[in-house]
Scaffold this active site. Structure first.
Site, PDB file in Angstrom:
ATOM      1  N   LYS A  23      33.328  41.532  50.257  1.00 35.85           N
ATOM      2  CA  LYS A  23      34.238  42.535  50.830  1.00 35.85           C
ATOM      3  C   LYS A  23      33.973  43.914  50.224  1.00 35.85           C
ATOM      4  O   LYS A  23      33.832  44.900  50.940  1.00 35.85           O
ATOM      5  CB  LYS A  23      35.696  42.126  50.546  1.00 35.85           C
ATOM      6  CG  LYS A  23      36.702  43.254  50.766  1.00 35.85           C
ATOM      7  CD  LYS A  23      38.132  42.846  50.482  1.00 35.85           C
ATOM      8  CE  LYS A  23      38.582  42.940  49.052  1.00 35.85           C
ATOM      9  NZ  LYS A  23      39.035  44.268  48.596  1.00 35.85           N
ATOM     10  N   ASN A  24      33.928  43.971  48.900  1.00 30.08           N
ATOM     11  CA  ASN A  24      33.873  45.286  48.251  1.00 30.08           C
ATOM     12  C   ASN A  24      32.505  45.953  48.346  1.00 30.08           C
ATOM     13  O   ASN A  24      32.377  47.148  48.072  1.00 30.08           O
ATOM     14  CB  ASN A  24      34.337  45.179  46.788  1.00 30.08           C
ATOM     15  CG  ASN A  24      35.841  44.948  46.712  1.00 30.08           C
ATOM     16  OD1 ASN A  24      36.549  45.099  47.716  1.00 30.08           O
ATOM     17  ND2 ASN A  24      36.331  44.571  45.546  1.00 30.08           N
ATOM     18  N   CYS A 116      49.903  51.922  44.156  1.00 37.96           N
ATOM     19  CA  CYS A 116      49.967  50.613  44.787  1.00 37.96           C
ATOM     20  C   CYS A 116      50.495  49.635  43.760  1.00 37.96           C
ATOM     21  O   CYS A 116      50.870  50.026  42.662  1.00 37.96           O
ATOM     22  CB  CYS A 116      48.605  50.186  45.328  1.00 37.96           C
ATOM     23  SG  CYS A 116      47.492  49.575  44.074  1.00 37.96           S
ATOM     24  N   ARG A 121      46.882  54.483  40.493  1.00 40.20           N
ATOM     25  CA  ARG A 121      45.565  54.516  41.149  1.00 40.20           C
ATOM     26  C   ARG A 121      45.214  55.884  41.726  1.00 40.20           C
ATOM     27  O   ARG A 121      45.148  56.098  42.935  1.00 40.20           O
ATOM     28  CB  ARG A 121      45.469  53.427  42.226  1.00 40.20           C
ATOM     29  CG  ARG A 121      45.525  52.053  41.621  1.00 40.20           C
ATOM     30  CD  ARG A 121      45.183  50.983  42.591  1.00 40.20           C
ATOM     31  NE  ARG A 121      43.754  50.878  42.877  1.00 40.20           N
ATOM     32  CZ  ARG A 121      43.260  50.013  43.741  1.00 40.20           C
ATOM     33  NH1 ARG A 121      44.040  49.217  44.400  1.00 40.20           N
ATOM     34  NH2 ARG A 121      41.960  49.963  43.946  1.00 40.20           N
ATOM     35  N   ASP A 304      39.217  41.838  38.674  1.00 40.11           N
ATOM     36  CA  ASP A 304      39.617  41.096  39.876  1.00 40.11           C
ATOM     37  C   ASP A 304      39.692  39.583  39.609  1.00 40.11           C
ATOM     38  O   ASP A 304      40.200  38.840  40.454  1.00 40.11           O
ATOM     39  CB  ASP A 304      38.655  41.382  41.038  1.00 40.11           C
ATOM     40  CG  ASP A 304      38.817  42.807  41.553  1.00 40.11           C
ATOM     41  OD1 ASP A 304      39.826  43.452  41.227  1.00 40.11           O
ATOM     42  OD2 ASP A 304      37.914  43.282  42.269  1.00 40.11           O
ATOM     43  N   ARG A 396      43.571  39.658  53.026  1.00 40.98           N
ATOM     44  CA  ARG A 396      42.804  40.905  52.909  1.00 40.98           C
ATOM     45  C   ARG A 396      41.416  40.614  52.356  1.00 40.98           C
ATOM     46  O   ARG A 396      40.489  41.389  52.607  1.00 40.98           O
ATOM     47  CB  ARG A 396      43.506  41.876  51.958  1.00 40.98           C
ATOM     48  CG  ARG A 396      44.775  42.433  52.520  1.00 40.98           C
ATOM     49  CD  ARG A 396      45.310  43.506  51.638  1.00 40.98           C
ATOM     50  NE  ARG A 396      44.342  44.589  51.493  1.00 40.98           N
ATOM     51  CZ  ARG A 396      44.578  45.708  50.844  1.00 40.98           C
ATOM     52  NH1 ARG A 396      45.750  45.902  50.285  1.00 40.98           N
ATOM     53  NH2 ARG A 396      43.662  46.646  50.744  1.00 40.98           N
TER      54      ARG A 396
HETATM   55  C1  EPZ Z   1      37.382  48.872  43.070  1.00 41.84           C
HETATM   56  O1  EPZ Z   1      38.552  49.672  43.177  1.00 41.84           O
HETATM   57  C2  EPZ Z   1      37.671  47.584  43.802  1.00 41.84           C
HETATM   58  N1  EPZ Z   1      37.960  47.880  45.196  1.00 41.84           N
HETATM   59  C3  EPZ Z   1      38.840  46.869  43.143  1.00 41.84           C
HETATM   60  O2  EPZ Z   1      39.022  45.614  43.784  1.00 41.84           O
HETATM   61  C4  EPZ Z   1      38.494  46.611  41.669  1.00 41.84           C
HETATM   62  O3  EPZ Z   1      39.614  46.025  41.026  1.00 41.84           O
HETATM   63  C5  EPZ Z   1      38.134  47.934  40.986  1.00 41.84           C
HETATM   64  O4  EPZ Z   1      37.057  48.573  41.718  1.00 41.84           O
HETATM   65  C6  EPZ Z   1      37.669  47.751  39.536  1.00 41.84           C
HETATM   66  O5  EPZ Z   1      36.603  46.880  39.486  1.00 41.84           O
HETATM   67  C7  EPZ Z   1      36.984  48.071  46.059  1.00 41.84           C
HETATM   68  O6  EPZ Z   1      35.797  48.026  45.730  1.00 41.84           O
HETATM   69  C8  EPZ Z   1      37.354  48.325  47.477  1.00 41.84           C
HETATM   70  P1  EPZ Z   1      38.145  52.278  40.164  1.00 41.84           P
HETATM   71  P2  EPZ Z   1      38.527  51.226  42.815  1.00 41.84           P
HETATM   72  O7  EPZ Z   1      37.973  53.586  40.833  1.00 41.84           O
HETATM   73  O8  EPZ Z   1      37.292  51.815  43.361  1.00 41.84           O
HETATM   74  C9  EPZ Z   1      41.758  54.526  37.798  1.00 41.84           C
HETATM   75  C10 EPZ Z   1      40.202  43.954  44.959  1.00 41.84           C
HETATM   76  O9  EPZ Z   1      41.093  43.142  44.602  1.00 41.84           O
HETATM   77  N2  EPZ Z   1      41.265  55.717  38.521  1.00 41.84           N
HETATM   78  O10 EPZ Z   1      37.032  51.797  39.282  1.00 41.84           O
HETATM   79  O11 EPZ Z   1      39.835  51.799  43.227  1.00 41.84           O
HETATM   80  C11 EPZ Z   1      42.447  53.568  38.744  1.00 41.84           C
HETATM   81  O12 EPZ Z   1      43.800  53.918  38.887  1.00 41.84           O
HETATM   82  C12 EPZ Z   1      40.263  45.403  44.513  1.00 41.84           C
HETATM   83  O13 EPZ Z   1      39.256  43.635  45.696  1.00 41.84           O
HETATM   84  C13 EPZ Z   1      41.752  56.971  38.187  1.00 41.84           C
HETATM   85  O14 EPZ Z   1      42.626  57.121  37.310  1.00 41.84           O
HETATM   86  O15 EPZ Z   1      38.447  51.126  41.223  1.00 41.84           O
HETATM   87  C14 EPZ Z   1      42.221  52.233  38.065  1.00 41.84           C
HETATM   88  O16 EPZ Z   1      43.187  52.040  37.069  1.00 41.84           O
HETATM   89  C15 EPZ Z   1      41.527  45.699  43.756  1.00 41.84           C
HETATM   90  N3  EPZ Z   1      41.262  58.072  38.845  1.00 41.84           N
HETATM   91  C16 EPZ Z   1      40.857  52.368  37.397  1.00 41.84           C
HETATM   92  O17 EPZ Z   1      40.649  53.780  37.298  1.00 41.84           O
HETATM   93  C17 EPZ Z   1      40.285  57.965  39.810  1.00 41.84           C
HETATM   94  O18 EPZ Z   1      39.893  58.991  40.382  1.00 41.84           O
HETATM   95  C18 EPZ Z   1      39.689  51.705  38.127  1.00 41.84           C
HETATM   96  O19 EPZ Z   1      39.511  52.305  39.381  1.00 41.84           O
HETATM   97  C19 EPZ Z   1      39.792  56.691  40.137  1.00 41.84           C
HETATM   98  C20 EPZ Z   1      40.285  55.572  39.471  1.00 41.84           C
END
Ligand code: EPZ
Length: 419
Positions: A23-24, A116, A121, A304, A396
Site C-alpha cells: 500500500k505505502n 489524526c 502529524r 507500523d 484501508r
Molecule cells: C508513512 O507516514 C506511512 N504512511 C505510515 O504508515 C508510517 O507509519 C510512517 O510513514 C512511518 O514509517 C504512508 O506511507 C502512506 P513520516 P508519513 O512523515 O509519511 C512527524 C500506515 O499504517 N512529522 O515519516 O506520514 C509525524 O507527525 C501508516 O500504513 C512531522 O512532525 O510518516 C510523525 O510523528 C500510518 N512533520 C513522524 O514525523 C512533518 O512534516 C513520522 O512521519 C512530517 C512528519
C-alpha cells in the site's frame, strides 16, 4: 454498512499465504503518474480502501482510471490542480499530490491535513523542503497554495527522516532545474520503490535507500508500466499472527530483505524461520520469549508493526518493553488489549507488557489501521469470541485479511455491525 470481525480464538495457523503489493509504495507511485502525461499501468496494486481513495482523488483531478487486475491511469486529461479537504481528510497521503501537481503545473492547492488518531502529524518538513527549492508557500483557509513555475534544485535538509516529506520533495525535484540534494532522507523500501518508478519515467536519481538522495532535474517524464513491491507491513503482521498461534505457515512472496530487523526480533522471541527463494516457512514457538522493541526509522523496527508485536508479547513468558519513538500517540490498542486480559502499563513512550497465560475474548474497538490488525491477532489466541468493531480501519490497508486468515484455519468472519 458498518462491519465487525468476529473471531473464535484457538487454532494454530497452518498452510500457505501470499503477500500482496505494498500500500505505502503504491500510493506515492500511483500519484507520481500525474507528472507523466499519458497512460501508466501499475501491477500488484492491492485492492484497498486507501487505493480506492487515490483512484477517486486522481479522477477528481481529471485523470481517467481503470482499476481491475491492474491499475491503469491516463493522466493526460488532468487539468485541475486542487485537492480539497474532503480528499485529504480521508487519507493523509493525499498530501503527496502537492509535489506531483507542482511538477506538472507549477502550482498546486492542497488542503492542509489535520491531526489524526496517531497525533498531530504535521507537514512542516514537507513545506520547509518545498521552500528550500524555491517554491512559494501560502496557507489560506486551510489550503496550502504552492507555486513555483521554475523550481530550481537546491539542498533540502530534513530535521528527521520523514517518509512523506522525502516522497513529496523527490517528486517535485524530478523536473526542477538543476540538482536537488535531499539530506537526512528517509530510507524506507517504499522510497526506494518510488525512486525506481520515477527513474523508469525518465528521472535522474541516485542514492535512494541512503541518507542523501541526489536528483538531476529533467524536462519531462513519460508514462510507465511498473510492478509494486511486496507489502512488508502485511508480511510482518502475518509473522506475528503465526507466532501468536504457535502456527506453521509458508509465506509466499516474502520480502525478507525488507524485514531483517523484524525477523531478528522474532528469532529472539523464539520464532523459527526457514527461507527458500521468496518463500519463508515460519514456525511459532510453544513459549514466546519476552523481548524489548523500540520503533525506529528504517532499517529499524517499523512503527507500523508496533501494535501487532505488542499483541504477540501479551502472551509471552515474562515482561517485555515496547517503546514507540515515531508517533506521539500510538498506544490506542493498549486499553483494548487490557479488556482482553492483557497486563500492560504505559510509562511515557513505552508499554510495559507482563505476559499472561492467556487472553479471553471480548468486544473491542479499533481506532486505526495497524491497531485493528493487532486486535485481530489477539482475537486469534483469546478464549471464546472476540469482536473487533470499526473494521473499516482494517480495510484501508490489509487486502482480504479475513479470507487469508480463514485459509490458514482461523475461525474468523466479517459480519454486519448493527450500531
Ligand atoms: C508513512 O507516514 C506511512 N504512511 C505510515 O504508515 C508510517 O507509519 C510512517 O510513514 C512511518 O514509517 C504512508 O506511507 C502512506 P513520516 P508519513 O512523515 O509519511 C512527524 C500506515 O499504517 N512529522 O515519516 O506520514 C509525524 O507527525 C501508516 O500504513 C512531522 O512532525 O510518516 C510523525 O510523528 C500510518 N512533520 C513522524 O514525523 C512533518 O512534516 C513520522 O512521519 C512530517 C512528519
Amino acid at each position: 454498512m458498518l462491519q465487525k470481525m468476529v473471531i473464535r480464538g484457538g487454532p494454530p495457523l497452518k498452510g500457505a499465504v501470499r503477500i500482496s503489493g505494498s500500500k505505502n509504495a503504491a500510493l506515492p507511485i500511483i500519484i507520481s503518474s500525474i507528472m507523466a502525461p499519458g497512460r501508466s499501468e501499475f501491477l500488484d496494486v492491492p485492492d484497498l480502501m486507501d487505493i480506492r481513495t487515490t483512484e477517486r482523488l486522481l479522477t477528481d483531478l481529471g485523470a481517467e482510471v481503470v482499476f481491475n487486475d491492474k491499475f491503469v491511469v491516463d493522466s493526460t486529461p488532468i487539468k485541475n490542480h486542487e485537492a480539497p479537504w474532503d480528499e485529504v481528510r480521508k487519507m493523509r497521503a493525499s498530501f503527496l499530490v502537492l509535489g506531483a501537481l507542482l511538477s506538472r503545473f507549477g502550482i498546486a492547492k492542497v488542503a492542509l491535513p489535520g491531526g489524526c488518531a496517531l497525533g498531530p502529524r504535521l507537514v512542516d518538513q514537507h513545506l520547509k523542503g518545498f521552500v528550500s527549492i524555491g517554491v512559494k508557500i501560502k496557507e489560506e483557509h486551510g489550503l496550502v497554495i504552492a507555486s513555483g513555475k521554475n523550481i530550481r534544485g537546491d539542498s533540502v535538509t530534513f530535521d528527521f527522516p520523514t517518509v512523506g516529506g522525502t516522497e513529496n520533495i523527490l517528486m517535485a525535484a524530478c523536473t526542477a532545474k538543476g540538482e536537488t540534494v535531499i539530506n537526512n532522507a528517509a530510507r524506507e523500501p517504499e522510497i526506494i520503490d518510488l525512486a525506481r518508478a520515477l527513474r523508469e519515467m525518465g528521472a535522474v536519481i541516485e542514492g535512494e535507500g541512503e541518507e542523501t538522495i541526489r536528483v538531476q532535474g529533467v524536462d519531462a517524464l513519460s508514462p510507465i508500466r511498473y510492478r509494486i513491491i511486496q507489502d512488508r507491513i502485511e508480511a510482518g503482521t502475518y509473522l506475528m499472527a503465526i507466532a501468536v498461534t504457535a502456527g506453521d505457515v509458508t509465506i509466499e512472496n516474502f520480502p525478507a530483505d525488507m524485514l531483517t530487523s523484524v525477523v531478528g526480533k522474532l528469532e529472539e522471541a523464539g520464532v523459527d524461520f526457514k527461507q527458500t527463494g521468496d518463500e519463508m516457512r515460519v514456525k511459532g514457538p510453544k513459549k514466546i520469549n519476552p523481548i524489548n522493541v523500540s520503533t525506529q526509522p528504517y532499517p529499524g523496527f517499523p512503527t507500523d508493526l508496533q501494535a501487532p508485536i505488542t499483541s504477540l508479547l501479551t502472551v509471552a513468558d515474562g515482561t517485555s518493553v515496547v517503546t514507540e519513538t515515531i508517533f506521539e500517540n500510538r498506544f490506542a490498542h493498549v486499553p483494548e488489549l487490557i479488556r482482553l486480559g492483557a497486563d500492560i502499563t504505559i510509562d511515557g513512550r513505552s508499554a510495559v507488557i507482563k505476559g499472561v497465560k492467556g487472553l479471553s475474548g471480548a468486544k473491542v474497538m479499533s481506532s486505526d489501521l495497524r491497531n485493528s490488525a493487532s486486535l485481530i491477532l489477539a482475537g486469534l489466541v483469546a478464549e471464546n469470541t472476540t469482536e473487533v468493531y470499526r473494521l473499516y480501519h482494517l480495510e484501508r490497508g490489509y487486502e482480504r485479511m479475513e479470507e487469508k486468515l480463514s485459509s490458514l484455519g482461523a475461525d474468523i468472519k466479517k459480519v454486519r455491525q448493527d450500531d
